[in-house]
Write an enzyme that holds these catalytic residues in place. Structure first.
Site, mmCIF file in Angstrom:
data_model
loop_
_atom_site.group_PDB
_atom_site.id
_atom_site.type_symbol
_atom_site.label_atom_id
_atom_site.label_comp_id
_atom_site.label_asym_id
_atom_site.label_seq_id
_atom_site.Cartn_x
_atom_site.Cartn_y
_atom_site.Cartn_z
ATOM 1 N N LEU A 276 0.819 -1.205 0.000
ATOM 2 C CA LEU A 276 0.000 0.000 0.000
ATOM 3 C C LEU A 276 0.859 1.263 0.000
ATOM 4 C CD1 LEU A 276 -2.740 -1.027 2.606
ATOM 5 C CD2 LEU A 276 -2.942 -1.016 0.118
ATOM 6 N N LEU B 37 0.670 -5.902 0.715
ATOM 7 C CA LEU B 37 -0.397 -6.365 -0.154
ATOM 8 C C LEU B 37 0.153 -6.970 -1.444
ATOM 9 C CD1 LEU B 37 -3.430 -6.585 -0.591
ATOM 10 C CD2 LEU B 37 -3.432 -4.265 -1.509
ATOM 11 N N ASP C 290 -3.866 -8.027 5.149
ATOM 12 C CA ASP C 290 -4.807 -7.708 4.075
ATOM 13 C C ASP C 290 -4.639 -8.725 2.964
ATOM 14 O OD1 ASP C 290 -2.381 -6.953 3.010
ATOM 15 O OD2 ASP C 290 -2.751 -4.807 3.192
#
Length: 445
Positions: A255, A304, A335
């Site tokens: 991210l 991620l 995530d």
């Protein structure tokens, strides 16, 4: 299929030596203004060394002429031809020409065979006009935003003196398009994309991360939406599968926290919900995609970027790649369904090492633990991927049988993880953890 078009080097404008001692050249791209000039290391210009040699030759001639005009030969000391030779020798010592440049020089009156002209990253002859005066040197700014230690106020950290400088530098840096380093331009179907390159070839869709709005192919809402759009197009056309790769030496560093921290400064709770929903939709795109997804991991994959790999059907990794999910370091929760897929693939103990301890896995370790399907040799990585991808175009029916049982569980795991992210990003402690992580973060490449 649209024909591939090469970016063309117009000329080399300037030369410098970086802090690490590497020789870099300022490249003027044909069809672009001086604002798009980019500093490229010598290794990126291996296909157009004739331009480099031409610049070095002109640079030496200019210096020698300047020295001859400002420093007349001493009366009775040496002959004029000896003086000129000594001046040129001194200029060569000040600006040495790499030996590979001399070897790759194109002799005069030699006809090029078909395809050799393309090796110079262009199809038109070089510009023979004299070079214009050199522009002033470009000042390069630091790569990351550093915040003052102990600053816990989110708005103050982002909009204060240090944060304002960091934001301004980030905007100035955004004018540099890393896709200029790629030898092929986007196909006609992909001109609407800014942060990815999409190519349709041999019955599959090739999506390359080449982010302009973030560093190291980081994922922000704009990048995620472009990937979703490209995958939606691939789902509805005649593509048999999707291949996901990246431009440069980094696959994906997760991210884009710099983007998120600026959004959280406006309205923490509202923006945390909005960002979590963006991630949920993005991850569901991978879960619900009915055609095979192949990942070609050319370099480091973090956060991620690593968590999404189990949602792909085949993962090939460059031997130089490595994998890490530093959630504990940045105070975040998992995530990309990693809280569900990692224990299922590598077992609870290894998953805890990766998700809770932030352990870094090499490509070979990731292959042994089941995160990577196969490790390929770095020197021929792209060629090996293209050879193997043609063998996988018949996997669509097999994927439908294998993923039908786990799709619901993956969607539920994605929902739980995004709810946890909303709580973390909506709290002051969570945003402070991101700020501390940004202070300690180092450059990947």
């Amino acid at each position: 299929m649209a024909t591939e078009e090469l970016y063309e080097v117009e000329r080399i404008v300037d030369r410098r030596r970086s802090r690490k001692g590497r020789v870099e050249y300022l490249v003027r791209w044909r069809g672009y203004s001086s604002e798009s000039d980019t500093w490229e290391p010598e290794t990126h210009l291996s296909a157009c060394m004739s331009y480099v040699h031409e610049f070095n030759r002109r640079h030496l001639e200019r210096d020698a002429a300047l020295l001859r005009s400002t420093r007349g030969p001493p009366c009775g000391a040496v002959r004029p031809d000896e003086a000129a030779q000594s001046l040129e020798a001194g200029a060569q010592e000040a600006h040495p020409v790499p030996p590979e440049v001399a070897l790759l020089e194109k002799p005069a009156a030699i006809q090029l065979a078909p395809g050799q002209e393309r090796a110079r990253m262009g199809t038109r002859p070089r510009n023979q006009n004299p070079l214009p005066p050199l522009p002033p040197p470009v000042t390069h700014l630091p790569d990351f935003l550093f915040l003052s230690p102990g600053n816990t106020g989110l708005m103050e950290a982002v909009t204060g003196a240090t944060g304002a400088v960091g934001k301004r530098r980030l905007e100035e840096r955004s004018t540099f398009d890393k896709r200029l380093r790629v030898s092929v331009r986007q196909t006609e179907s992909a001109y609407r994309y800014r942060d990815i390159v999409v190519k349709k070839q041999d019955g599959f869709t090739y999506i390359l991360l080449s982010t302009k709005s973030s560093e190291n192919n980081a994922l922000n809402p704009e990048v995620m939406k472009e990937i979703q759009s490209a995958m939606a197009t691939a789902a509805s056309d005649d593509s048999k599968l999707v291949l996901i790769g990246a431009v440069g030496s980094v696959f994906c560093c997760g991210l884009d926290f710099l983007y998120f921290i600026r959004r959280l400064a406006d309205d923490r709770k509202k923006e945390s919900i909005k960002m979590a929903e963006t991630i949920r939709t993005f991850v569901n795109t991978f879960i619900q995609f009915r055609k095979p997804i192949v990942a070609a991991v050319n370099g480091p994959a973090l956060g991620l970027g690593a968590a999404l790999l189990p949602l792909c059907d085949v993962v090939w990794a460059n031997e130089k790649a490595w994998f890490q999910t530093p959630y504990s370091t940045c105070g975040q929760t998992p995530d990309g369904c990693s809280s569900f897929t990692f224990p299922r693939i590598m077992g609870p103990a290894s998953a805890n090492e990766l998700l809770l301890g932030g352990r870094k896995l090499t490509a070979q370790e990731a292959c042994l633990k089941g995160l990577v399907s196969q490790v390929l040799w770095p020197g021929t990585f792209t060629q090996e991927v293209m050879l193997r991808i043609k063998e996988l175009v018949v996997l669509q029916e097999s994927k439908a049988l294998m993923r039908s049982t786990s799709r619901g569980a993956l969607e539920q795991a994605n929902e739980r993880e995004c709810e946890a992210l909303k709580r973390v990003w909506g709290s002051l402690q969570g945003t402070d953890s991101i700020l501390q992580f940004l202070q300690k973060r180092t450059e990947l490449c």
